[in-house]
Design an enzyme around this catalytic site. Structure first.
Site, PDB file in Angstrom:
ATOM      1  N   GLY A 269       3.694   2.586   0.892  1.00  0.00           N
ATOM      2  CA  GLY A 269       4.674   3.654   0.955  1.00  0.00           C
ATOM      3  C   GLY A 269       5.534   3.773  -0.288  1.00  0.00           C
TER       4      GLY A 269
ATOM      5  CB  SER B 230      -7.261  -0.573   0.980  1.00  0.00           C
ATOM      6  OG  SER B 230      -5.884  -0.504   0.714  1.00  0.00           O
ATOM      7  NE  ARG B 231     -13.163   2.162  -4.053  1.00  0.00           N
ATOM      8  CZ  ARG B 231     -13.296   1.755  -5.316  1.00  0.00           C
ATOM      9  NH1 ARG B 231     -12.333   1.997  -6.198  1.00  0.00           N
ATOM     10  NH2 ARG B 231     -14.369   1.107  -5.704  1.00  0.00           N
TER      11      ARG B 231
ATOM     12  CB  ILE C 176      -5.954   6.185   2.539  1.00  0.00           C
ATOM     13  CG1 ILE C 176      -7.002   5.075   2.667  1.00  0.00           C
ATOM     14  CG2 ILE C 176      -6.232   7.269   3.561  1.00  0.00           C
ATOM     15  CD1 ILE C 176      -6.818   4.207   3.850  1.00  0.00           C
TER      16      ILE C 176
ATOM     17  CB  SER D 198      -0.762   5.744  -2.059  1.00  0.00           C
ATOM     18  OG  SER D 198      -1.873   4.965  -2.457  1.00  0.00           O
TER      19      SER D 198
ATOM     20  CG  ASP E 261       1.176   5.038   9.561  1.00  0.00           C
ATOM     21  OD1 ASP E 261       0.498   4.073   9.941  1.00  0.00           O
ATOM     22  OD2 ASP E 261       1.660   5.120   8.415  1.00  0.00           O
TER      23      ASP E 261
ATOM     24  CB  SER F 294      -4.819  -1.589  10.764  1.00  0.00           C
ATOM     25  OG  SER F 294      -5.314  -1.428   9.467  1.00  0.00           O
TER      26      SER F 294
ATOM     27  CE  LYS G  17       2.125   3.509   5.214  1.00  0.00           C
ATOM     28  NZ  LYS G  17       0.895   2.705   5.080  1.00  0.00           N
TER      29      LYS G  17
END
Lengths: 508, 508
Positions: A176, A202-203, A205, A207, A264, A272, A296
């Site tokens: 976030g 992660s790549r 999504i 952001s 979310d 997750s 976030k």
């Protein structure tokens, strides 16, 4: 009975097939377009039955009346040669949907029901509307026991890594806040100390960049499990893309519905994150929760509730967790976007005088908490040890070894050469930055798809600015992206500038 | 900028388009397969912008790099000639989704928000997952004010009929009981009396036949609004398919998600039924709620709650409603499936001695309640008047006139000629019939797609049977359907036969 044909249609991640309107074996009107069908091989020794979304075509060059034409994904997953004979049937809804229907009416799901749901989702047996039904029913209420069961179920569906070392550390940020690339500094510090930290990231999504996107500017991040193991063996750590390792396939499917619906929930976030840590074989985790009005997690109250749930589930699945609340009121560092963030990270590791102080301080704080997991260190000594490893250049050396081990990127990628500076509309002081807005501008500029796209910040909250002074520079690689990003920044740059307080302006 | 091309791919009811992987104007990787895009005409005077689901193709014969290939539905709705120049963009989620997201977190929606949601749904702006999100969030709780606003919003989105007569009557059954074709008897009775009853009915969705499917055995049911008006003017009534009249397009979209998810809430049922009655211009309605352990409404308590909500919303939108609870414990009449049901209906109207007594009695009861809306009749005299109109043949004559006016079916359709009799496994008495199970067997046999398919019942609850005596006959038109239906009936025929009580068997 239909003959398999391959057609060059790409519907990643879903399977798609085409049936002729004049099909000789089935009445096409019995099948509904865009609904799922089951495809069965006639060869009884073959077990490759798949589900696919159906389209009806009236074009014999695309699909003949005795054929079933498979898009690329369906053809690959069915894994039968062209011309193979298959039968089709309307897909039966997964039986685990009964539990979802009961959940909708207000019942609590059992662990067995959750196992079945998550397994069906990971195996593409749920349609997007069925996934939405599961997510929304869960969003209205989810018990902590359901969160726990979901976490365990999600960890079971994919790859499960195990390591020899009794302590496997990890550090995770819930996200976030743009530019918050501390993992790329914490990991080499921890590696230099000698704790094992097989970091999967992660790549992006939603952001402008994920850690995997930024690390990819410097090195290959798409490694097999064996390659990852070898590197961790030698260098104590790695910084790879988690998607290749397939740690939580159910989560990868869920996110395709969570994202467009912008759902979310705290419960889904906990399941997750922790399912991936459990599957990755982590034992000790530092969790960074940035709190800020445009991040976030927006309030201290929300942050505490998230921490409590993280701690409860972690303890039940045997993970040691240390939660750290950080400032989420503005971007971290100067760069937003892969190349610009990688520049900031290397500046910190190289102890350059102009390295962003906030990125450095936050990385040392988090690295200190990770190092405190080492039983050999005196309690609370982690922060000083982290500083020592950074100052001495040992962290930089570890980073260079990790980059070489993963495969150093040959070419140097530069910031996008279409640039425009956003300037202060008045004299005053920067009083707030909108993380959400600035992330959107950076994405419009092309990040993370174009590695060099993004924003380069010149001012942070508290800085004084004169009218016309640059606040940040937009970098783009393509003209259309550049125009969109400039237009959005012109409408609202995401930076609040207020007149300096009277008392202070008198004293200057 | 892309050139429009038409391809013969049918994805009713959705729009589908194909973009080349090697597209010259857009980077295909920026678009996600199976997500929605917006298509804009370059001609500024044209307002035909549509939304469509995107697929990516790598086959120049299907779509060239400078083309956008439109499936049949998309091409028809865009209504531009081939070769027209269009631009595309990722579809922005409808802004009304913000209200759905707030609903998910537990807020109540305002009437304006509900208006916007229903309008977006009716205009195909919601994806199935977004519709599921709306439905599930509403299923967890919906206030009566929300049901009222939803009813009004749904009535506004489609055709709205108005009539000159101050009393426009209607009769509606909430469904769940096979063979319950009372509308086809009530309507001609009411027409013979002279009240106006412009009856629109649905085709079957999950049942073996809807009133429109059964009426279609006798007459054309797909009439325009003008044709319908003319017939009602002359004959006081009609029996047409509501889908052609487009009374509640939002409901038609919602049902594509409600059905596969098997969501059937009281609130959604009330909004769906009453919005259609409001749009159809009805003023007085008799609502038939069959109650039985295998019907749609399973307990008296549920029936009462449904009635209360129906009455509240009806009174707020100015509809007079009379709710009748009927026996939903077993099928009505003998036939299940269009042709077999049409036979029963005509037998009742013709006063044939073997006409099913239960279908006749129930039709007279409901017709009586409808006729009681006539201010000219003495209160409670409706039932006797209905009997008089049926006995005298006036109702039959009205039905024949309606059939002729709508367009009599030329050929006589017969019951399917593949038949098999399901027999009693033991001596005893029929103690229960499973409406749900028998409906499924009739559907497997081919109903309603094959008009002659279905079940022909020889026994009802209370009848005594000897071992081996036929309980019902399965009719099919196709061998595969026939085998499926027989297999399901063999597994469980849906009829319970218990030994006759001892005392009674002694006395016989």
């Amino acid at each position: 009975m239909l003959k398999v044909k391959k057609i060059a249609i790409d519907t990643e991640p879903e399977n798609t097939v085409f049936l002729s309107k004049h099909c000789t074996s089935y009445r096409a009107e019995e099948f509904r377009a865009l609904k799922k069908i089951e495809i069965h091989s006639q060869d009884q020794t073959v077990k490759n039955n798949i589900l696919a979304t159906l389209l009806i075509a009236d074009d014999p060059s695309l699909v003949a009346p005795d054929e079933l034409a498979l898009g690329e994904q369906a053809f690959r997953r069915l894994a039968l040669p062209e011309g193979s004979i298959v039968s089709i049937a309307q897909a039966q809804p997964p039986t685990s949907l009964d539990a979802v229907r009961r959940k909708i009416t207000g019942e609590v799901m059992t662990a067995d029901e959750i196992d079945a749901i998550i397994e069906d989702i990971a195996n593409y047996r749920y349609s997007p509307m069925e996934i939405a039904a599961y997510l929304i029913a869960s969003a209205s209420f989810t018990t902590t026991e359901e969160v726990l069961a979901t976490t365990k179920a999600m960890a079971k569906t994919g790859t499960q890594l195990s390591w020899e070392s009794p302590i496997i550390v990890d550090k995770h940020c819930i996200g976030g806040v743009p530019g918050n690339r501390t993992s790329m500094i914490v990991t080499p510090i921890v590696a230099a100390h000698g704790l094992q930290m097989p970091k999967t990231s992660s790549r992006s999504i939603t952001s402008p960049s994920g850690t995997a996107d930024t690390m990819e500017v410097l090195a290959n991040v798409s490694l097999s499990i064996d390659q990852m193991r070898n590197i961790v063996q030698k260098e104590s750590a790695c910084l790879v893309w988690g998607g290749r390792v397939n740690l939580s396939p159910a989560d990868d499917v869920l996110i395709t519905v969570e994202r467009p619906l912008a759902i979310d929930t705290r419960e889904q976030m906990v399941a997750s994150i922790l399912s991936k840590k459990l599957a990755a074989g982590s034992t000790h985790i530092v969790l960074d929760i940035p709190v800020g009005p445009t991040a976030k997690v927006r309030t201290q109250n929300d942050a505490v509730r998230l921490r409590k749930l993280m701690e409860y589930v972690s303890s039940e699945i045997g993970l040691v967790i240390n939660t750290v609340f950080t400032d989420g009121s503005q971007p971290v560092g100067r760069g937003i976007g892969p190349v610009l963030e990688a520049r900031d990270v290397m500046a910190v590791l190289r102890n350059m005088p102009d390295a962003p102080a906030d990125l450095k301080a936050r990385s040392l704080l988090l690295a200190g908490h990770v190092l405190d997991f080492d039983p050999a260190l005196r309690g609370g000594a982690g922060r000083a040890r982290a500083q020592e490893l950074l100052d001495s250049g040992e962290a930089l050396a570890a980073m260079e070894r990790i980059i070489d081990a993963q495969g150093r990127t040959n070419e140097t990628i530069c910031p996008g050469n279409l640039t425009s500076e956003v300037v202060a509309p008045r004299n005053g002081q920067v009083t707030a930055m909108n993380c959400f807005r600035m992330a959107r501008i950076a994405r419009l500029a092309g990040a993370p798809m174009d590695k060099g796209a993004g924003l380069d910040l010149f001012k942070k909250v508290g800085d004084r600015v004169a009218k016309g002074e640059p606040l940040y520079r937009i970098h783009s690689c393509f003209s259309s992206d550049f125009q969109f990003a400039k237009a959005m920044a012109f409408e609202d740059a995401g930076i609040s500038i207020d007149a300096i307080e009277v008392q202070e302006s008198i004293s200057t």
